[in-house]
Design an enzyme around this catalytic site. Structure first.
Site, PDB file in Angstrom:
ATOM      1  N   ARG B  81       0.815  -1.217   0.000  1.00 58.50           N
ATOM      2  CA  ARG B  81       0.000   0.000   0.000  1.00 58.50           C
ATOM      3  C   ARG B  81       0.849   1.269   0.000  1.00 58.50           C
ATOM      4  NH1 ARG B  81      -3.419  -3.769   2.902  1.00 58.50           N
ATOM      5  NH2 ARG B  81      -2.236  -3.291   4.794  1.00 58.50           N
ATOM      6  N   GLU B 118       4.245 -10.528  15.423  1.00 55.34           N
ATOM      7  CA  GLU B 118       3.659 -11.055  16.656  1.00 55.34           C
ATOM      8  C   GLU B 118       4.220 -12.461  16.922  1.00 55.34           C
ATOM      9  OE1 GLU B 118      -0.837 -11.274  18.633  1.00 55.34           O
ATOM     10  OE2 GLU B 118      -0.572 -11.262  16.460  1.00 55.34           O
TER      11      GLU B 118
END
Lengths: 209, 196
Positions: B81, B118
């Protein structure tokens, strides 16, 4: 020996084809009428041998992006072609279509619609499958991004076999958009991708044989 | 750091100070998608911003007004993006655009920087030779969450001698404290979201 009326239609068709062909010459890589900016763009494309696998001569456009003039000229050439064509959607194919599509969309006042690999778009999507050398892949578009009656351009950095562009055309047509043209910086004409565009015209700046 | 040309303090104002009148429309054009990519995450979808021609133009204009004429020669955009917002900014300010990509996408010789996810790690890559020591860069992405990717992008550029003038994102999720990972590099954002 054909009836006169058929001959007349045939000659009109040939005249129309001639004018279409001539007007596309400036963008077709045909040397006689090539826009002077095209050579500057062509010299900036870097060919990387054996990527992603042996035997493939990869056309690297990142070096065009490093030259502000070449990058600007690339966008300008497309913008000049499309600004008065009432294009309401520029659809760009992930990820290198994202580099060229948005600047074109912004300059011509069109929406930009990303066409993405599976599972990237967060909202409700429709997909179109297309063939790879081995197996299939999918291209997705958000539901509601494009409306029936939208006039669309499909943008990618390069057309090879045309499979991805064909999938893009299908997605847009399924929601009722009219695909006006496909626009690519580079074409690999030997792979005949142009023939897989469901009759839609292709505009490209540089050929690589 | 006196050797840097600094962006004046007014333009460094955060959202709470004088807000550009274009910002509310930009903010309202962003769609929030619950539970994507997994339950509990409120995903900030900028694709709806891209469908709003005025909002998209305003977004780019705000960044261009901030960075034009400031000696920025590199706009680095993080895949994918960042590729949507970076190039229009680069074109308007006369800078090169440098894509920073996931592994194995860039065809030439690359340098990589690892960063934590994560669970596990990922890498971000840049072409060797794309940037030169001494250049001034901005790094663009649509959103800053934990700041891991942007921090890796900063490290990658600094390793080759580039100064990062600022990181610029459309959206920040301040709850995730991404700003803290950027060290001394300033962050400029248009919209904050408490959804995280």
């Amino acid at each position: 020996s054909l009836p006169k009326s058929l001959n007349k239609r045939e000659s009109e068709r040939k005249t129309a084809d001639f004018f279409i062909f001539r007007s596309s010459l400036t963008m077709s890589g045909n040397k006689q009428e090539e826009d002077p900016r095209i050579n500057g763009i062509k010299t900036k494309i870097r060919v990387v041998p054996d990527f992603p696998k042996k035997g493939i001569m990869f056309q690297d456009i990142t070096t065009v992006l490093l030259d502000p003039k070449a990058f600007k000229d690339t966008i300008d050439l497309f913008v000049e072609r499309y600004r008065d064509k009432n294009i309401s959607v520029v659809a760009g194919i992930e990820a290198r279509g994202f580099l060229f599509g948005p600047p074109i969309a912004l300059a011509i006042g069109a929406k930009f619609v990303p066409l993405r690999k599976p599972k990237k778009l967060p909202g409700e999507t429709i997909f179109e499958e297309y063939e790879l050398e081995y197996g299939n892949d999918r291209l997705e578009m958000h539901v509601g991004a494009v409306e029936a009656g939208d006039r669309a351009l499909v943008v990618d950095d390069l057309i090879a076999t045309g499979g991805t562009l064909c999938a893009a055309i299908n997605l847009l047509e399924r929601v009722g958009a009219e695909v006006v043209e496909c626009a690519c910086v580079i074409e690999l004409p030997e792979l005949k991708g142009r023939q897989r565009l469901k009759g839609k015209p292709l505009c490209m700046l540089v050929e690589y044989r | 750091n006196s050797s840097k040309v600094s962006l004046d303090s007014e333009t460094m104002a955060t959202k709470e100070d004088v807000q550009d009148p274009r910002i509310p429309k930009i903010a309202s054009s962003i769609r929030v998608i619950p539970d994507f990519p997994k339950p509990g995450i409120m995903f900030q979808d900028i694709t709806t911003l891209l469908l709003d021609t005025e909002a998209f133009k305003d977004t780019i204009d705000i960044f261009v007004e901030r960075y034009k004429g400031k000696g920025i020669s590199v706009v680095a955009g993080v895949e994918a993006r960042g590729f949507i917002f970076g190039p229009p900014i680069a074109l308007a300010i006369g800078a090169k655009f440098v894509p920073m990509r996931k592994p194995k996408k860039l065809p030439g010789k690359v340098i990589s920087e690892e960063y934590s996810l994560e669970y596990g790690t990922d890498k971000i890559e840049m072409h060797v030779g794309a940037v030169e020591p001494g250049e001034r860069a901005i790094i663009i992405d649509d959103l800053i969450a934990t700041g891991g990717t942007l921090a890796a992008a900063i490290r990658l550029l600094e390793r080759v001698g580039v100064t990062i003038a600022e990181c610029a994102c459309v959206i920040e999720l301040p709850v995730l404290k991404g700003r803290e990972k950027l060290g001394e590099t300033p962050l400029f954002i248009l919209v904050t979201s408490d959804a995280a």
